[in-house]
Design a protein around this motif. Structure first.
Motif, PDB file in Angstrom:
ATOM      1  N   ASP A   1       0.856  -1.194   0.000  1.00 41.70           N
ATOM      2  CA  ASP A   1       0.000   0.000   0.000  1.00 41.70           C
ATOM      3  C   ASP A   1       0.893   1.245   0.000  1.00 41.70           C
ATOM      4  N   THR A   2       0.597   2.203  -0.865  1.00 40.01           N
ATOM      5  CA  THR A   2       1.497   3.347  -1.028  1.00 40.01           C
ATOM      6  C   THR A   2       0.739   4.665  -1.016  1.00 40.01           C
ATOM      7  N   LEU A   3       1.299   5.617  -0.293  1.00 41.50           N
ATOM      8  CA  LEU A   3       0.804   6.989  -0.331  1.00 41.50           C
ATOM      9  C   LEU A   3       1.741   7.795  -1.232  1.00 41.50           C
ATOM     10  N   LYS A   4       1.146   8.510  -2.209  1.00 41.68           N
ATOM     11  CA  LYS A   4       1.965   9.380  -3.068  1.00 41.68           C
ATOM     12  C   LYS A   4       1.639  10.805  -2.638  1.00 41.68           C
ATOM     13  N   THR A   5       2.626  11.551  -2.190  1.00 44.00           N
ATOM     14  CA  THR A   5       2.347  12.889  -1.655  1.00 44.00           C
ATOM     15  C   THR A   5       2.365  13.921  -2.782  1.00 44.00           C
ATOM     16  N   THR A   6       1.907  15.131  -2.430  1.00 42.01           N
ATOM     17  CA  THR A   6       2.107  16.264  -3.331  1.00 42.01           C
ATOM     18  C   THR A   6       3.591  16.633  -3.277  1.00 42.01           C
ATOM     19  N   SER A   7       4.008  17.607  -4.083  1.00 36.89           N
ATOM     20  CA  SER A   7       5.425  17.984  -4.023  1.00 36.89           C
ATOM     21  C   SER A   7       5.577  19.404  -3.482  1.00 36.89           C
ATOM     22  N   ARG A   8       6.782  19.707  -2.999  1.00 40.05           N
ATOM     23  CA  ARG A   8       7.060  21.073  -2.564  1.00 40.05           C
ATOM     24  C   ARG A   8       8.437  21.476  -3.087  1.00 40.05           C
ATOM     25  N   THR A   9       8.589  22.757  -3.294  1.00 42.24           N
ATOM     26  CA  THR A   9       9.862  23.265  -3.793  1.00 42.24           C
ATOM     27  C   THR A   9      10.724  23.659  -2.598  1.00 42.24           C
ATOM     28  N   VAL A  10      12.015  23.376  -2.721  1.00 42.94           N
ATOM     29  CA  VAL A  10      12.946  23.746  -1.645  1.00 42.94           C
ATOM     30  C   VAL A  10      13.683  25.008  -2.095  1.00 42.94           C
ATOM     31  N   THR A  11      13.591  26.080  -1.301  1.00 47.92           N
ATOM     32  CA  THR A  11      14.175  27.357  -1.704  1.00 47.92           C
ATOM     33  C   THR A  11      15.455  27.648  -0.910  1.00 47.92           C
ATOM     34  N   ILE A  12      16.195  28.658  -1.366  1.00 46.56           N
ATOM     35  CA  ILE A  12      17.403  29.063  -0.628  1.00 46.56           C
ATOM     36  C   ILE A  12      17.009  29.596   0.751  1.00 46.56           C
ATOM     37  N   ALA A  13      15.826  30.235   0.805  1.00 43.78           N
ATOM     38  CA  ALA A  13      15.357  30.746   2.105  1.00 43.78           C
ATOM     39  C   ALA A  13      15.095  29.591   3.073  1.00 43.78           C
ATOM     40  N   ASP A  14      14.538  28.475   2.536  1.00 41.70           N
ATOM     41  CA  ASP A  14      14.321  27.293   3.394  1.00 41.70           C
ATOM     42  C   ASP A  14      15.653  26.818   3.988  1.00 41.70           C
ATOM     43  N   ILE A  15      16.679  26.765   3.125  1.00 38.87           N
ATOM     44  CA  ILE A  15      17.980  26.239   3.558  1.00 38.87           C
ATOM     45  C   ILE A  15      18.578  27.163   4.619  1.00 38.87           C
ATOM     46  N   GLU A  16      18.491  28.463   4.386  1.00 39.12           N
ATOM     47  CA  GLU A  16      19.074  29.412   5.346  1.00 39.12           C
ATOM     48  C   GLU A  16      18.296  29.409   6.650  1.00 39.12           C
ATOM     49  N   HIS A  17      17.000  29.315   6.537  1.00 39.95           N
ATOM     50  CA  HIS A  17      16.178  29.268   7.752  1.00 39.95           C
ATOM     51  C   HIS A  17      16.542  28.031   8.582  1.00 39.95           C
ATOM     52  N   PHE A  18      16.676  26.886   7.903  1.00 40.15           N
ATOM     53  CA  PHE A  18      16.988  25.634   8.593  1.00 40.15           C
ATOM     54  C   PHE A  18      18.371  25.720   9.257  1.00 40.15           C
TER      55      PHE A  18
END
Ligand code: NAP
Length: 673
Positions: free
Chosen positions: A542-559
C-alpha cells in the motif's frame, strides 16, 4: 510419586512401550520412580507423521502465529510448574537448580516468542540480507530467503536439564515451522514426559507438531532424509556415533551437536587477593561446581590464576566450599543436591582418578564419600589442583561431569590463552579482570576457541547472568570438542531449521514470493491516508503518493539558522562548487527528512502512535535550491510486538522533479494492530 510406566507420544496418542522396560531410580534414595521403553513404536511412521501432518500444519502458520503458540506453551508450563518441581527433586536437583530447568525453560519459550514477533515478519518467509542488484535496469535481482524445512527435527537431549534442554531446541524449531520428535535421556525422562504432557494438554500444538520417544530410537535413523535435522546434546562419543550413521552421511542430514566442554575461567593478571575480581572469581568457581551438582555442560572445569596467587585461590575456594551443605534437595538447608544417578557418580569418580593419575591432586573433598541420605547419588564437591598444567594434558581433556573443578597456574597472558585453548573448543569462558588491556589481549587471543565469553568485574558482577548460564538471545555452542554447532542466539537458532535459497527474478516476483514489499515491485496507490488505518487493514505494498514542494534558498538558510547546522555545502556557494560532490549549495539531508515527514504525516491521533526510528538511510541525489521533492511511502512489512501494539516498516522514497531518487530509508512506526 506413584511408580508408573512413562508413555511415548506418537501420532498424537500416548502409547506405552512394549517388551523390555528400563527402570529409572530416584537420585535421592535409589527407589523406583518409573519404568520406560519405546519398544513397538513405529519410528518410520513417526517421521512420516511429522513430515506429512505436523510440518504442513506449522508451515501454514505465519511466524507470528507460531510465536503465539510458543508463548502459550511457556505460560502453560509456568502455570503447572509445581508439578514439575516435585519431579525435579527426584533427579537430585534443588529448587534453585530446578528453577534454571523449569522456569528457565519456560522463559526460553517466552523469549523466542517475543523475538519472533519483534524480529520476524508476519509472514512465512524470512529474507536474508539485502537485495543484490544483478542487472543494469533492475529487472533481474537476487534475494536470499529462508523457508521452513519439510522434514522432522529429531531432538536428542542430555539428562541434566530435562525441561530446559528440550525447550531450548523446541522453541526455535517450532518458530521455524518444523515439527519435532523429542528423545530425552532415559535417567530423567519422567520430568521431560511431564513437561510434554503439559504442552499437549494445553491444546495449542497442531497435530503432529511434537512427538516423544521415552527410550531407544529403534530404527529411526535408518529413515532420516535430507529435509530432516538432528539436534543432539550429550557426550562427544554419542555424537560421533550418531553423526557417523551411514544414513546421516548419505543423505547429508543436518546435524547440530552440543557436546562436552572443558570450560575455563581465568583470574586476570592484575586481579590478586584483595581485589573485588578475586572474590568474584572464587564465588563463581564454587557456584559453578555446586549448582546442579556440577552437571552442567557450561560449568567451570578449569580455573586458572597467575602462579603467584594460586595458594591464596586454593585457600579461598576451600573455605567457601566448606560452607556448602550437601543433602536431600527437598531440604532447604541443602545448597547442593545429588548427581542424577549412582552410575553417573561412579563415572565422575572414575574421571577424578584419571585427573589424579595425570598429576592433579585433591585439595578439597573426598570422592569416595557419600554425604547425603542412603541409596542416593550424593558426593562431595571435589577441588583438584594441577601445578603443572603444561604437561598434564588430561586436565584439559578429561571431563568429570559433576561437582569437580581443577585449579591451575599460568605464567603470563600468552600462557593463559594457550592453556585455555588447550580445551580444544569450549562452550563458555570467563575472565575476571578490571583491565581493558588484559580483556582485549585475552579475548582476541582465545575467542575462536570458545562459543561464549564473559568479562566479569566489579562494574557488572551484580547484574551478570554468570559464567554458566546460556541465554536464549545469545549463541550456545562452541567449536571443536564442544560440537562445532550453535543453538539459540535468537533468530540465528531458528535458521538451523530453515533452508536458505537464493532467488533470482524481477522485483515484482521477489516481493510476491517473500510477502514483503521490495523496491522496484508494483505499489498499490491507495485512497485515504495509510496512517488512518490499523495494521490489520494495511496491505503490503500500500502506497501513499504525496504532493510535491519546492525547496528554496530561504528554506535552507532558515533551517541552518534554526538548527545551527551551517556546514559549508549548505551555506557557502563557492566552497560547495569547489567540492568534488556538489554543483553549488544543497539542501541539508536533515531538511529533506523533515520536509518528507511534513509531506507524508497525518497529523491527527490515530493508529500510528509514534515514529520509533529510521533505518538504512541513504542520500542518493543532491537537492538544489529550486528543486522540488515528493515522497512515496509504502508498507514494506508488519510485525507485532504484543497483543496491543506492533511495528510497521515503511519504505520511504524521496524523488525530485525529474523522478530521480533523492533519498531512501525505512521508517519504523509503532501502530495499533
Ligand atoms: P549421552 O550418554 O551422550 O546421552 C545423550 C543422549 O543421547 C541421551 O538422550 C541418550 O539417551 C542418547 N543416546 C545415547 N546413545 C544413543 C544412541 N545410540 N542412539 C540415540 N540416542 C542415544 O550424554 P549424557 O550422559 O546424557 O549427558 C552428559 C554429557 O552431555 C556430558 O558429556 C555433557 O558435557 C554433555 N552435555 C552437553 C551440553 C551442551 O549443551 N553442549 C549440555 C548438557 C550436557 P539414553 O539416556 O536413553 O541413553
Amino acid at each position: 510419586m506413584k511408580t508408573a510406566q512413562l508413555l511415548n507420544y506418537s501420532h498424537d496418542t500416548w502409547i506405552p512401550g512394549s517388551g523390555q522396560l528400563a527402570e529409572i531410580a530416584s537420585a535421592i534414595d535409589g527407589s523406583l520412580v518409573a519404568t520406560t521403553g519405546s519398544g513397538g513404536l513405529d519410528f518410520k511412521g513417526m517421521l512420516d507423521h511429522a513430515r506429512t501432518v505436523g510440518g504442513p500444519a506449522l508451515r501454514k502458520l505465519t511466524f507470528h502465529e507460531r510465536a503465539r503458540i510458543i508463548k502459550g506453551l511457556g505460560l502453560a508450563i509456568l502455570d503447572r510448574k509445581e508439578e514439575l518441581y516435585e519431579l525435579n527433586y527426584l533427579t537430585g536437583a534443588t529448587r534453585k537448580d530446578g528453577w534454571i530447568d523449569i522456569e528457565g525453560g519456560a522463559g526460553t519459550l517466552l523469549s523466542f516468542s517475543s523475538k519472533g514477533r519483534r524480529e520476524l515478519p508476519d509472514a512465512h518467509v524470512l529474507l536474508d540480507g539485502a537485495l543484490e542488484p544483478l542487472s543494469k535496469n533492475g529487472t533481474f535481482q537476487g534475494q536470499h530467503i529462508y523457508t521452513s524445512m519439510h522434514g522432522a527435527a529429531v531432538h536428542i537431549n542430555a539428562f541434566n536439564f530435562p525441561v530446559w534442554g528440550m525447550l531450548e531446541k523446541l522453541a526455535p524449531t517450532l518458530l521455524a515451522g518444523m515439527p519435532a520428535i523429542v528423545k530425552p535421556a532415559s535417567s530423567t525422562a519422567y520430568l521431560c514426559e511431564a513437561a510434554v504432557r503439559v504442552m499437549i494438554d494445553s491444546g495449542l500444538l497442531p497435530e503432529g507438531a511434537v512427538q516423544l520417544i521415552v527410550g531407544g530410537v529403534g530404527d529411526l535413523f535408518d529413515h532420516l532424509g535430507g529435509q530432516d535435522v538432528v539436534s543432539f546434546t550429550g557426550s562427544a562419543a554419542t555424537a560421533l556415533k550418531l553423526k557417523s550413521h551411514p544414513v546421516v552421511q548419505r543423505e547429508s542430514v543436518r546435524f547440530v551437536a552440543e557436546q562436552d566442554s572443558l570450560n575455563a575461567s581465568i583470574l586476570g593478571p592484575e586481579a590478586g587477593p584483595g581485589t573485588p575480581e578475586f572474590d568474584l572469581f572464587v564465588k563463581e568457581v564454587v557456584n559453578e561446581m555446586t549448582v546442579k551438582a556440577g552437571q552442567k555442560c557450561t560449568a567451570i572445569r578449569r580455573a586458572m590464576a597467575p602462579a603467584k596467587h594460586l595458594d591464596a585461590l586454593e585457600a579461598a575456594i576451600r573455605e567457601r566450599l566448606g560452607k556448602t551443605t550437601v543433602g536431600d534437595p527437598r531440604d532447604q538447608e541443602s545448597r547442593m543436591g545429588s548427581l542424577v544417578s549412582c552410575a553417573q557418580r561412579d563415572d565422575v569418580r572414575a574421571q577424578v582418578q584419571k585427573l589424579i593419575a595425570a598429576g592433579a591432586r585433591i585439595v578439597a573433598g573426598d570422592p569416595a564419600a557419600s554425604p547425603g541420605p542412603d541409596g542416593g547419588a550424593f558426593m562431595d564437591p571435589i577441588l583438584l589442583r594441577a601445578d603443572d598444567p603444561w604437561t598434564a594434558s588430561a586436565v584439559h581433556d578429561v571431563e568429570a561431569f559433576g561437582p569437580v573443578s581443577t585449579i591451575m597456574p599460568y605464567r603470563d597472558s600468552a600462557d593463559a590463552i594457550a592453556l585455555a585453548n588447550r580445551g580444544m573448543g569450549s562452550l563458555a569462558l570467563s575472565l575476571f579482570t578490571h583491565s581493558p588491556d588484559a580483556a582485549r589481549e585475552f579475548i582476541q587471543g582465545a575467542a575462536s576457541f570458545h562459543g561464549r565469553m564473559l568479562v566479569i568485574n566489579r562494574d557488572n558482577a551484580a547484574e551478570s547472568t554468570g559464567h554458566g548460564s546460556p541465554l536464549p538471545v545469545l549463541v550456545h555452542g562452541g567449536p571443536g570438542r564442544a560440537g562445532g554447532s550453535e543453538e539459540m542466539g535468537g533468530i540465528r537458532g531458528v535458521k538451523h531449521y530453515m533452508q536458505r535459497t537464493a532467488i533470482q527474478s524481477t522485483p515484482a516476483m521477489l516481493a510476491a514470493i517473500s510477502e514483503q514489499y521490495i523496491p522496484g515491485a508494483p505499489k498499490h496507490f491507495v485512497e485515504g491516508h495509510p496512517f488512518t488505518k490499523r495494521m490489520g487493514e494495511l496491505r503490503i505494498g500500500d502506497t501513499l503518493k504525496t504532493t510535491s514542494r519546492t525547496v528554496t534558498i530561504a528554506d535552507i538558510e532558515h533551517f541552518a539558522e534554526f538548527t545551527g547546522d551551517k556546514f559549508y555545502a549548505h551555506m557557502d556557494e563557492e566552497a560547495a562548487k569547489a567540492s568534488p560532490i556538489f554543483e553549488g549549495r544543497v539542501a541539508h539531508g536533515y531538511l529533506i527528512l523533515s520536509f518528507a515527514a511534513g509531506l507524508f504525516v497525518w497529523p491527527d491521533p490515530g493508529p500510528v502512535l509514534a515514529n520509533t526510528g529510521l533505518e538504512n538511510l541513504r542520500f542518493l541525489t543532491p537537492l538544489y535550491p529550486g528543486d522540488s521533492m515528493r515522497v512515496e511511502l509504502t508498507v514494506r512489512s508488519k510485525s507485532l510486538k504484543s497483543e496491543d501494539s506492533g511495528v510497521v516498516r515503511w519504505a520511504v522514497e524521496v524523488f525530485n522533479q525529474k523522478d530521480e531518487l533523492v533519498a531512501t530509508y525505512d521508517l519504523l512506526t509503532e501502530n495499533l494492530p
